[in-house]
Design a protein around this motif. Sequence first.
Motif, PDB file in Angstrom:
ATOM      1  N   PRO A   1       0.824  -1.215   0.000  1.00 12.23           N
ATOM      2  CA  PRO A   1       0.000   0.000   0.000  1.00 12.23           C
ATOM      3  C   PRO A   1       0.858   1.266   0.000  1.00 12.23           C
ATOM      4  O   PRO A   1       1.983   1.267   0.521  1.00 12.23           O
ATOM      5  CB  PRO A   1      -0.804  -0.114   1.312  1.00 12.23           C
ATOM      6  CG  PRO A   1      -0.731  -1.555   1.695  1.00 12.23           C
ATOM      7  CD  PRO A   1       0.581  -2.067   1.178  1.00 12.23           C
ATOM      8  N   ALA A   2       0.321   2.309  -0.571  1.00 13.06           N
ATOM      9  CA  ALA A   2       1.003   3.603  -0.526  1.00 13.06           C
ATOM     10  C   ALA A   2       0.951   4.134   0.900  1.00 13.06           C
ATOM     11  O   ALA A   2      -0.076   4.036   1.569  1.00 13.06           O
ATOM     12  CB  ALA A   2       0.326   4.592  -1.475  1.00 13.06           C
ATOM     13  N   PRO A   3       2.046   4.697   1.411  1.00 12.52           N
ATOM     14  CA  PRO A   3       2.046   5.199   2.786  1.00 12.52           C
ATOM     15  C   PRO A   3       1.169   6.439   2.931  1.00 12.52           C
ATOM     16  O   PRO A   3       1.004   7.216   1.984  1.00 12.52           O
ATOM     17  CB  PRO A   3       3.525   5.534   3.040  1.00 12.52           C
ATOM     18  CG  PRO A   3       4.083   5.799   1.686  1.00 12.52           C
ATOM     19  CD  PRO A   3       3.341   4.896   0.744  1.00 12.52           C
ATOM     20  N   ALA A   4       0.607   6.601   4.108  1.00  8.92           N
ATOM     21  CA  ALA A   4      -0.212   7.786   4.381  1.00  8.92           C
ATOM     22  C   ALA A   4       0.673   9.025   4.398  1.00  8.92           C
ATOM     23  O   ALA A   4       1.872   8.958   4.670  1.00  8.92           O
ATOM     24  CB  ALA A   4      -0.915   7.618   5.718  1.00  8.92           C
ATOM     25  N   PHE A   5       0.065  10.159   4.085  1.00  7.53           N
ATOM     26  CA  PHE A   5       0.802  11.423   4.186  1.00  7.53           C
ATOM     27  C   PHE A   5      -0.168  12.534   4.537  1.00  7.53           C
ATOM     28  O   PHE A   5      -1.398  12.349   4.513  1.00  7.53           O
ATOM     29  CB  PHE A   5       1.547  11.729   2.887  1.00  7.53           C
ATOM     30  CG  PHE A   5       0.676  12.250   1.766  1.00  7.53           C
ATOM     31  CD1 PHE A   5       0.578  13.613   1.519  1.00  7.53           C
ATOM     32  CD2 PHE A   5      -0.029  11.379   0.962  1.00  7.53           C
ATOM     33  CE1 PHE A   5      -0.219  14.093   0.481  1.00  7.53           C
ATOM     34  CE2 PHE A   5      -0.828  11.845  -0.076  1.00  7.53           C
ATOM     35  CZ  PHE A   5      -0.926  13.207  -0.317  1.00  7.53           C
ATOM     36  N   LYS A   6       0.389  13.687   4.883  1.00  5.73           N
ATOM     37  CA  LYS A   6      -0.400  14.862   5.220  1.00  5.73           C
ATOM     38  C   LYS A   6      -0.215  15.918   4.134  1.00  5.73           C
ATOM     39  O   LYS A   6       0.866  16.046   3.558  1.00  5.73           O
ATOM     40  CB  LYS A   6       0.027  15.419   6.581  1.00  5.73           C
ATOM     41  CG  LYS A   6      -0.163  14.437   7.727  1.00  5.73           C
ATOM     42  CD  LYS A   6       0.410  14.997   9.023  1.00  5.73           C
ATOM     43  CE  LYS A   6       0.272  13.994  10.160  1.00  5.73           C
ATOM     44  NZ  LYS A   6       0.883  14.507  11.419  1.00  5.73           N
TER      45      LYS A   6
ATOM     46  N   LEU B   1       5.553  21.191   7.134  1.00  6.10           N
ATOM     47  CA  LEU B   1       4.578  22.219   6.743  1.00  6.10           C
ATOM     48  C   LEU B   1       3.276  21.517   6.383  1.00  6.10           C
ATOM     49  O   LEU B   1       3.025  21.189   5.218  1.00  6.10           O
ATOM     50  CB  LEU B   1       5.074  23.049   5.555  1.00  6.10           C
ATOM     51  CG  LEU B   1       4.130  24.210   5.221  1.00  6.10           C
ATOM     52  CD1 LEU B   1       4.355  25.373   6.173  1.00  6.10           C
ATOM     53  CD2 LEU B   1       4.308  24.681   3.782  1.00  6.10           C
ATOM     54  N   VAL B   2       2.466  21.243   7.381  1.00  7.40           N
ATOM     55  CA  VAL B   2       1.206  20.527   7.165  1.00  7.40           C
ATOM     56  C   VAL B   2       0.075  21.325   7.794  1.00  7.40           C
ATOM     57  O   VAL B   2       0.276  22.064   8.765  1.00  7.40           O
ATOM     58  CB  VAL B   2       1.254  19.106   7.757  1.00  7.40           C
ATOM     59  CG1 VAL B   2       2.286  18.259   7.032  1.00  7.40           C
ATOM     60  CG2 VAL B   2       1.547  19.132   9.248  1.00  7.40           C
ATOM     61  N   LEU B   3      -1.107  21.164   7.231  1.00 10.84           N
ATOM     62  CA  LEU B   3      -2.270  21.870   7.751  1.00 10.84           C
ATOM     63  C   LEU B   3      -2.639  21.359   9.136  1.00 10.84           C
ATOM     64  O   LEU B   3      -2.751  20.155   9.358  1.00 10.84           O
ATOM     65  CB  LEU B   3      -3.467  21.668   6.819  1.00 10.84           C
ATOM     66  CG  LEU B   3      -3.514  22.497   5.544  1.00 10.84           C
ATOM     67  CD1 LEU B   3      -4.690  22.052   4.682  1.00 10.84           C
ATOM     68  CD2 LEU B   3      -3.632  23.985   5.856  1.00 10.84           C
ATOM     69  N   ASP B   4      -2.820  22.276  10.065  1.00 12.20           N
ATOM     70  CA  ASP B   4      -3.355  21.890  11.365  1.00 12.20           C
ATOM     71  C   ASP B   4      -4.832  21.535  11.207  1.00 12.20           C
ATOM     72  O   ASP B   4      -5.515  22.010  10.299  1.00 12.20           O
ATOM     73  CB  ASP B   4      -3.218  23.049  12.363  1.00 12.20           C
ATOM     74  CG  ASP B   4      -1.773  23.412  12.635  1.00 12.20           C
ATOM     75  OD1 ASP B   4      -0.938  22.482  12.633  1.00 12.20           O
ATOM     76  OD2 ASP B   4      -1.483  24.602  12.842  1.00 12.20           O
ATOM     77  N   ALA B   5      -5.314  20.694  12.101  1.00 12.03           N
ATOM     78  CA  ALA B   5      -6.747  20.375  12.112  1.00 12.03           C
ATOM     79  C   ALA B   5      -7.465  21.541  12.772  1.00 12.03           C
ATOM     80  O   ALA B   5      -7.784  21.529  13.967  1.00 12.03           O
ATOM     81  CB  ALA B   5      -6.990  19.075  12.867  1.00 12.03           C
ATOM     82  N   THR B   6      -7.686  22.590  11.991  1.00 15.95           N
ATOM     83  CA  THR B   6      -8.250  23.819  12.541  1.00 15.95           C
ATOM     84  C   THR B   6      -9.416  24.292  11.684  1.00 15.95           C
ATOM     85  O   THR B   6      -9.469  24.033  10.474  1.00 15.95           O
ATOM     86  CB  THR B   6      -7.179  24.928  12.602  1.00 15.95           C
ATOM     87  OG1 THR B   6      -7.769  26.145  13.070  1.00 15.95           O
ATOM     88  CG2 THR B   6      -6.582  25.187  11.226  1.00 15.95           C
TER      89      THR B   6
ATOM     90  N   PRO C   1       2.656  22.307  -2.811  1.00 18.81           N
ATOM     91  CA  PRO C   1       2.036  21.899  -1.547  1.00 18.81           C
ATOM     92  C   PRO C   1       0.705  22.592  -1.293  1.00 18.81           C
ATOM     93  O   PRO C   1      -0.173  22.041  -0.615  1.00 18.81           O
ATOM     94  CB  PRO C   1       3.083  22.295  -0.494  1.00 18.81           C
ATOM     95  CG  PRO C   1       3.878  23.367  -1.130  1.00 18.81           C
ATOM     96  CD  PRO C   1       3.915  23.032  -2.592  1.00 18.81           C
ATOM     97  N   ILE C   2       0.544  23.794  -1.863  1.00 19.54           N
ATOM     98  CA  ILE C   2      -0.709  24.531  -1.685  1.00 19.54           C
ATOM     99  C   ILE C   2      -1.867  23.797  -2.354  1.00 19.54           C
ATOM    100  O   ILE C   2      -2.978  23.735  -1.813  1.00 19.54           O
ATOM    101  CB  ILE C   2      -0.577  25.964  -2.245  1.00 19.54           C
ATOM    102  CG1 ILE C   2       0.568  26.706  -1.550  1.00 19.54           C
ATOM    103  CG2 ILE C   2      -1.894  26.711  -2.120  1.00 19.54           C
ATOM    104  CD1 ILE C   2       0.460  26.819  -0.054  1.00 19.54           C
ATOM    105  N   VAL C   3      -1.624  23.219  -3.528  1.00 19.79           N
ATOM    106  CA  VAL C   3      -2.675  22.463  -4.212  1.00 19.79           C
ATOM    107  C   VAL C   3      -3.106  21.273  -3.368  1.00 19.79           C
ATOM    108  O   VAL C   3      -4.307  20.981  -3.234  1.00 19.79           O
ATOM    109  CB  VAL C   3      -2.203  22.010  -5.610  1.00 19.79           C
ATOM    110  CG1 VAL C   3      -3.139  20.967  -6.195  1.00 19.79           C
ATOM    111  CG2 VAL C   3      -2.113  23.207  -6.548  1.00 19.79           C
ATOM    112  N   ALA C   4      -2.145  20.564  -2.762  1.00 19.00           N
ATOM    113  CA  ALA C   4      -2.492  19.440  -1.888  1.00 19.00           C
ATOM    114  C   ALA C   4      -3.314  19.914  -0.694  1.00 19.00           C
ATOM    115  O   ALA C   4      -4.269  19.243  -0.265  1.00 19.00           O
ATOM    116  CB  ALA C   4      -1.227  18.730  -1.419  1.00 19.00           C
ATOM    117  N   MET C   5      -2.959  21.070  -0.135  1.00 13.63           N
ATOM    118  CA  MET C   5      -3.724  21.615   0.982  1.00 13.63           C
ATOM    119  C   MET C   5      -5.148  21.957   0.564  1.00 13.63           C
ATOM    120  O   MET C   5      -6.113  21.692   1.298  1.00 13.63           O
ATOM    121  CB  MET C   5      -3.017  22.856   1.539  1.00 13.63           C
ATOM    122  CG  MET C   5      -1.707  22.555   2.237  1.00 13.63           C
ATOM    123  SD  MET C   5      -0.922  24.072   2.851  1.00 13.63           S
ATOM    124  CE  MET C   5       0.562  23.396   3.598  1.00 13.63           C
ATOM    125  N   LEU C   6      -5.301  22.548  -0.624  1.00  7.98           N
ATOM    126  CA  LEU C   6      -6.638  22.868  -1.114  1.00  7.98           C
ATOM    127  C   LEU C   6      -7.465  21.600  -1.321  1.00  7.98           C
ATOM    128  O   LEU C   6      -8.658  21.557  -0.985  1.00  7.98           O
ATOM    129  CB  LEU C   6      -6.542  23.651  -2.427  1.00  7.98           C
ATOM    130  CG  LEU C   6      -6.038  25.094  -2.315  1.00  7.98           C
ATOM    131  CD1 LEU C   6      -5.775  25.678  -3.699  1.00  7.98           C
ATOM    132  CD2 LEU C   6      -7.045  25.959  -1.558  1.00  7.98           C
TER     133      LEU C   6
END
Length: 399
Positions: free
Chosen positions: A183-188, A260-265, A280-285
Amino acid sequence: MMLSQKSADTVRATLPAVGAAIGSITDLFYRKLFEAHPELLRHMFNRGNQAAGIQRQALAGAVAAFATALVEHPEVRPDAMLTRIAHKHASLGVSPAQYPLVHRHLSAAIAEVLGDAVTEEVAAAWDEVYWLMAGALIEIERRLYAEQGVLAGGTWRPWEVAERVQETADVVTFRLRPADGRPAPAFKAGQYVSVQVELADGARQIRQYSLTNPPGATVRSITVKHVRGGTDPDGEVSGHLHEHLREGDVISVSAPYGDLVLDATDAPLLLASAGIGCTPIVAMLEDLVDRGHQAPVITVHADRSPADHALRADQERLVTKLARGSAHVWYERPGDAWPAERTGRVDLTGVEIPDGVHAYLCGPLGFMRSVRAQLLERGVRPSDIHYEVFGPDLWLAQD
């Protein structure tokens, strides 16, 4: 994390001299290290950053910042700096066994540059600084490897190119899937992977690329700009990927890392990027859309021209899916119809900044410094401004 009182007094007294010579020390350190172990330059360190002196500046900044923190704020461990370094180390496959090697050549460089000033007492104090920093990094890296289910240094896996998409004239997206059946590893959202390629001269060089797909996807995407000139000698890795990597090819890719990962906020967000810093911004969106984020999300992007703006359609599509999304773009060469106030450098004067906003910045250092300064002037707390540097973190070396 505290120095002994004796070492703290010695480091405090010698920090100005070491700080003034730290550039020479790190330059000599790398020369000694690579003379003794040339395989590290060929197969682990970025040859372009070494040639340009960028890695030397980053190491100098990190050592000086860490030592300063130990003597000025002994009750607080500089976790933000240590964590960023540890994530980069884990993505390269750094192992605990390499730290004594670094210590040997760094100590020799300090002694050679400072000469008779390095008494036994001074050497012992700076050894303590090094091993406090190394011990903290080893522990953080151990945890990072454990989270990914790999042994220290064993980060590499084979991945197959499932699809290749030409985004702009010099940017390509590669969609990757595990070639080993696991499996592909999880990421943030916001994290990156290292990609290792064997070049024509046999060197196995490594570069980091942000993941641009949502965290839940089984196929992973990296978007690579062909670097031409600059610090990376004619973009030897990005050029190799652009010129040689096709569907069905297999490459070595690390587990995902990056702090540099999005907080659960549920707070309002400002996501600012320039050039290929959009990745990384596209992944965050993507992640925010999947979460159903309800607070305002302000995207800010700067680029040379619309034709150079990679992933532009993806950003626009994702912003429109957000409940309260807005996009603000500045181009250096926009064309006749582009508004004058959105031409050139990013100016946030006309952009509404909500109270309590959390900002994430990714792009060239000058761009991030400018945006950060504007946000601070608008009342955003420094602790709510986060950043990602592609390559060695020179912010530490220049702050």
